[in-house]
Scaffold this motif. Structure first.
Motif, PDB file in Angstrom:
ATOM      1  N   CYS A   1     -18.863  -0.133  20.766  1.00  0.00           N
ATOM      2  CA  CYS A   1     -17.662  -0.527  21.516  1.00  0.00           C
ATOM      3  C   CYS A   1     -17.480  -2.034  21.385  1.00  0.00           C
ATOM      4  O   CYS A   1     -18.431  -2.800  21.544  1.00  0.00           O
ATOM      5  N   THR A   2     -16.260  -2.468  21.117  1.00  0.00           N
ATOM      6  CA  THR A   2     -15.940  -3.896  21.150  1.00  0.00           C
ATOM      7  C   THR A   2     -14.793  -4.079  22.140  1.00  0.00           C
ATOM      8  O   THR A   2     -14.380  -3.127  22.801  1.00  0.00           O
ATOM      9  N   GLY A   3     -14.275  -5.321  22.237  1.00  0.00           N
ATOM     10  CA  GLY A   3     -13.283  -5.569  23.293  1.00  0.00           C
ATOM     11  C   GLY A   3     -13.972  -5.342  24.621  1.00  0.00           C
ATOM     12  O   GLY A   3     -15.090  -5.804  24.848  1.00  0.00           O
ATOM     13  N   GLY A   4     -13.335  -4.596  25.501  1.00  0.00           N
ATOM     14  CA  GLY A   4     -14.070  -4.092  26.659  1.00  0.00           C
ATOM     15  C   GLY A   4     -13.953  -4.890  27.937  1.00  0.00           C
ATOM     16  O   GLY A   4     -14.649  -4.579  28.902  1.00  0.00           O
ATOM     17  N   VAL A   5     -13.098  -5.912  27.968  1.00  0.00           N
ATOM     18  CA  VAL A   5     -12.910  -6.649  29.224  1.00  0.00           C
ATOM     19  C   VAL A   5     -11.718  -6.048  29.966  1.00  0.00           C
ATOM     20  O   VAL A   5     -10.574  -6.165  29.525  1.00  0.00           O
ATOM     21  N   ILE A   6     -12.010  -5.364  31.076  1.00  0.00           N
ATOM     22  CA  ILE A   6     -10.959  -4.740  31.878  1.00  0.00           C
ATOM     23  C   ILE A   6     -10.729  -5.617  33.097  1.00  0.00           C
ATOM     24  O   ILE A   6     -11.593  -5.714  33.988  1.00  0.00           O
ATOM     25  N   ASP A   7      -9.586  -6.280  33.133  1.00  0.00           N
ATOM     26  CA  ASP A   7      -9.282  -7.190  34.248  1.00  0.00           C
ATOM     27  C   ASP A   7      -9.073  -6.402  35.539  1.00  0.00           C
ATOM     28  O   ASP A   7      -8.598  -5.252  35.522  1.00  0.00           O
ATOM     29  N   ALA A   8      -9.424  -7.058  36.665  1.00  0.00           N
ATOM     30  CA  ALA A   8      -9.364  -6.376  37.965  1.00  0.00           C
ATOM     31  C   ALA A   8      -7.958  -5.866  38.274  1.00  0.00           C
ATOM     32  O   ALA A   8      -7.801  -4.851  38.948  1.00  0.00           O
ATOM     33  N   GLY A   9      -6.945  -6.569  37.780  1.00  0.00           N
ATOM     34  CA  GLY A   9      -5.579  -6.183  38.111  1.00  0.00           C
ATOM     35  C   GLY A   9      -4.934  -5.238  37.099  1.00  0.00           C
ATOM     36  O   GLY A   9      -3.760  -4.893  37.240  1.00  0.00           O
ATOM     37  N   TYR A  10      -5.691  -4.815  36.086  1.00  0.00           N
ATOM     38  CA  TYR A  10      -5.117  -3.956  35.044  1.00  0.00           C
ATOM     39  C   TYR A  10      -4.923  -2.546  35.574  1.00  0.00           C
ATOM     40  O   TYR A  10      -5.874  -1.924  36.069  1.00  0.00           O
ATOM     41  N   ARG A  11      -3.721  -2.035  35.469  1.00  0.00           N
ATOM     42  CA  ARG A  11      -3.421  -0.695  35.969  1.00  0.00           C
ATOM     43  C   ARG A  11      -2.937   0.243  34.867  1.00  0.00           C
ATOM     44  O   ARG A  11      -2.451   1.343  35.136  1.00  0.00           O
ATOM     45  N   GLY A  12      -3.056  -0.211  33.619  1.00  0.00           N
ATOM     46  CA  GLY A  12      -2.680   0.642  32.488  1.00  0.00           C
ATOM     47  C   GLY A  12      -3.830   1.575  32.108  1.00  0.00           C
ATOM     48  O   GLY A  12      -4.903   1.585  32.728  1.00  0.00           O
ATOM     49  N   GLU A  13      -3.597   2.367  31.079  1.00  0.00           N
ATOM     50  CA  GLU A  13      -4.636   3.295  30.622  1.00  0.00           C
ATOM     51  C   GLU A  13      -5.826   2.527  30.044  1.00  0.00           C
ATOM     52  O   GLU A  13      -5.643   1.587  29.247  1.00  0.00           O
ATOM     53  N   ILE A  14      -7.023   2.933  30.432  1.00  0.00           N
ATOM     54  CA  ILE A  14      -8.233   2.360  29.841  1.00  0.00           C
ATOM     55  C   ILE A  14      -8.362   2.888  28.422  1.00  0.00           C
ATOM     56  O   ILE A  14      -8.373   4.109  28.199  1.00  0.00           O
ATOM     57  N   LEU A  15      -8.436   1.973  27.464  1.00  0.00           N
ATOM     58  CA  LEU A  15      -8.637   2.339  26.060  1.00  0.00           C
ATOM     59  C   LEU A  15     -10.003   1.833  25.625  1.00  0.00           C
ATOM     60  O   LEU A  15     -10.411   0.724  25.996  1.00  0.00           O
ATOM     61  N   ILE A  16     -10.699   2.629  24.859  1.00  0.00           N
ATOM     62  CA  ILE A  16     -12.026   2.246  24.381  1.00  0.00           C
ATOM     63  C   ILE A  16     -11.905   1.896  22.901  1.00  0.00           C
ATOM     64  O   ILE A  16     -11.517   2.744  22.087  1.00  0.00           O
ATOM     65  N   VAL A  17     -12.217   0.641  22.575  1.00  0.00           N
ATOM     66  CA  VAL A  17     -12.159   0.190  21.181  1.00  0.00           C
ATOM     67  C   VAL A  17     -13.517   0.482  20.549  1.00  0.00           C
ATOM     68  O   VAL A  17     -14.539  -0.060  20.976  1.00  0.00           O
ATOM     69  N   MET A  18     -13.505   1.343  19.555  1.00  0.00           N
ATOM     70  CA  MET A  18     -14.775   1.804  18.998  1.00  0.00           C
ATOM     71  C   MET A  18     -14.780   1.737  17.477  1.00  0.00           C
ATOM     72  O   MET A  18     -13.773   2.050  16.841  1.00  0.00           O
TER      73      MET A  18
HETATM   74  O1  LIG Z   1     -11.438  -2.507  25.476  1.00  0.00           O
HETATM   75  C1  LIG Z   1     -10.442  -2.759  26.181  1.00  0.00           C
HETATM   76  C2  LIG Z   1     -10.020  -4.070  26.409  1.00  0.00           C
HETATM   77  C3  LIG Z   1      -8.906  -4.284  27.217  1.00  0.00           C
HETATM   78  N1  LIG Z   1      -8.244  -3.240  27.780  1.00  0.00           N
HETATM   79  C4  LIG Z   1      -7.109  -3.490  28.679  1.00  0.00           C
HETATM   80  C5  LIG Z   1      -7.601  -3.947  30.046  1.00  0.00           C
HETATM   81  C6  LIG Z   1      -7.422  -5.418  30.029  1.00  0.00           C
HETATM   82  O2  LIG Z   1      -7.223  -5.930  31.331  1.00  0.00           O
HETATM   83  C7  LIG Z   1      -6.212  -5.560  29.123  1.00  0.00           C
HETATM   84  C8  LIG Z   1      -6.135  -6.869  28.411  1.00  0.00           C
HETATM   85  O3  LIG Z   1      -7.328  -7.076  27.713  1.00  0.00           O
HETATM   86  P1  LIG Z   1      -7.707  -8.529  27.136  1.00  0.00           P
HETATM   87  O4  LIG Z   1      -7.419  -9.590  28.137  1.00  0.00           O
HETATM   88  O5  LIG Z   1      -9.080  -8.441  26.577  1.00  0.00           O
HETATM   89  O6  LIG Z   1      -6.676  -8.590  25.930  1.00  0.00           O
HETATM   90  P2  LIG Z   1      -5.856  -9.760  25.329  1.00  0.00           P
HETATM   91  O7  LIG Z   1      -5.776  -9.494  23.875  1.00  0.00           O
HETATM   92  O8  LIG Z   1      -6.390 -11.086  25.764  1.00  0.00           O
HETATM   93  O9  LIG Z   1      -4.440  -9.457  25.952  1.00  0.00           O
HETATM   94  P3  LIG Z   1      -3.687 -10.059  27.219  1.00  0.00           P
HETATM   95  O10 LIG Z   1      -2.852 -11.175  26.661  1.00  0.00           O
HETATM   96  O11 LIG Z   1      -2.858  -8.904  27.711  1.00  0.00           O
HETATM   97  O12 LIG Z   1      -4.704 -10.508  28.228  1.00  0.00           O
HETATM   98  O13 LIG Z   1      -6.317  -4.507  28.149  1.00  0.00           O
HETATM   99  C9  LIG Z   1      -8.660  -1.936  27.556  1.00  0.00           C
HETATM  100  O14 LIG Z   1      -8.084  -0.981  28.053  1.00  0.00           O
HETATM  101  N2  LIG Z   1      -9.762  -1.741  26.750  1.00  0.00           N
END
Ligand SMILES: O=c1ccn([C@H]2C[C@H](O)[C@@H](COP(=O)(O)OP(=O)(O)OP(=O)(O)O)O2)c(=O)[nH]1
Length: 144
Positions: free
Chosen positions: A77-94
């Motif tokens: 898994c990469t990416g993976g930072v789910i912000d506290a205020g995120y209310r969209g679908e959780i996606l898993i980057v794999m």
């Molecule tokens: O593996 C992941 C990573 C992120 N998110 C969602 C939740 C997170 O709060 C949002 C934004 O992620 P991030 O801040 O890492 O992305 P960004 O590329 O910096 O986009 P943004 O400009 O929207 O912050 O996407 C997922 O669902 N899966």
């Protein structure tokens, strides 16, 4: 505490195998997917979440991490930072790091989400930073 909204009829809420001991909530994949060698995909979970501290109710972020059983199969898994205020679908980057394709079945546990407090604050630009023992030393400065 994890509040979960199911966005799809076949989505499953995350689970904790050993409550009070496990760090992460196991997350289920929504779809069956064939990952080619070296391919990176965004896997749907069909869930949106709201994580809160069990005692204080403070909003929590979530870090998506590998399940060791998936990592042992060469899936990362990469990416993976789910912000506290995120209310969209959780996606898993794999990514399939291996040389052979790997099939993931719908309803399989694909990752885990570890709750973390929100510690970000205002960014302040300054001329001087407080002294410290390490100062600018790094990259092996403390020896092997
Ligand atoms: O593996 C992941 C990573 C992120 N998110 C969602 C939740 C997170 O709060 C949002 C934004 O992620 P991030 O801040 O890492 O992305 P960004 O590329 O910096 O986009 P943004 O400009 O929207 O912050 O996407 C997922 O669902 N899966």
């Amino acid at each position: 505490m994890l509040r979960v909204k199911l966005l799809d009829p076949s989505a499953l809420p995350p689970i904790v195998a050993h409550p009070g001991e496990d760090l992460g909530y196991d997350v289920f994949g929504l779809d069956s997917v064939m990952l080619a060698s070296r391919q990176t995909v965004r896997l749907r979970t069909g869930i949106a979440v709201e994580a809160r501290h069990p005692q204080t109710g403070a909003p929590l972020g979530l870090l998506v991490r590998d399940r060791s059983s998936m990592a042992a199969r060469g899936l990362a898994c990469t990416g993976g930072v789910i912000d506290a205020g995120y209310r969209g679908e959780i996606l898993i980057v794999m990514t399939n790091l291996g040389d052979a394709p790997i099939e993931l079945k719908a309803g399989e546990k694909i990752a885990q989400m570890v709750p973390v407090p929100v510690l970000t604050g205002a960014v302040e630009q300054v001329e001087n930073l407080e002294d410290s023992a390490r100062a600018e030393k790094g990259f092996g400065s403390s020896g092997r």
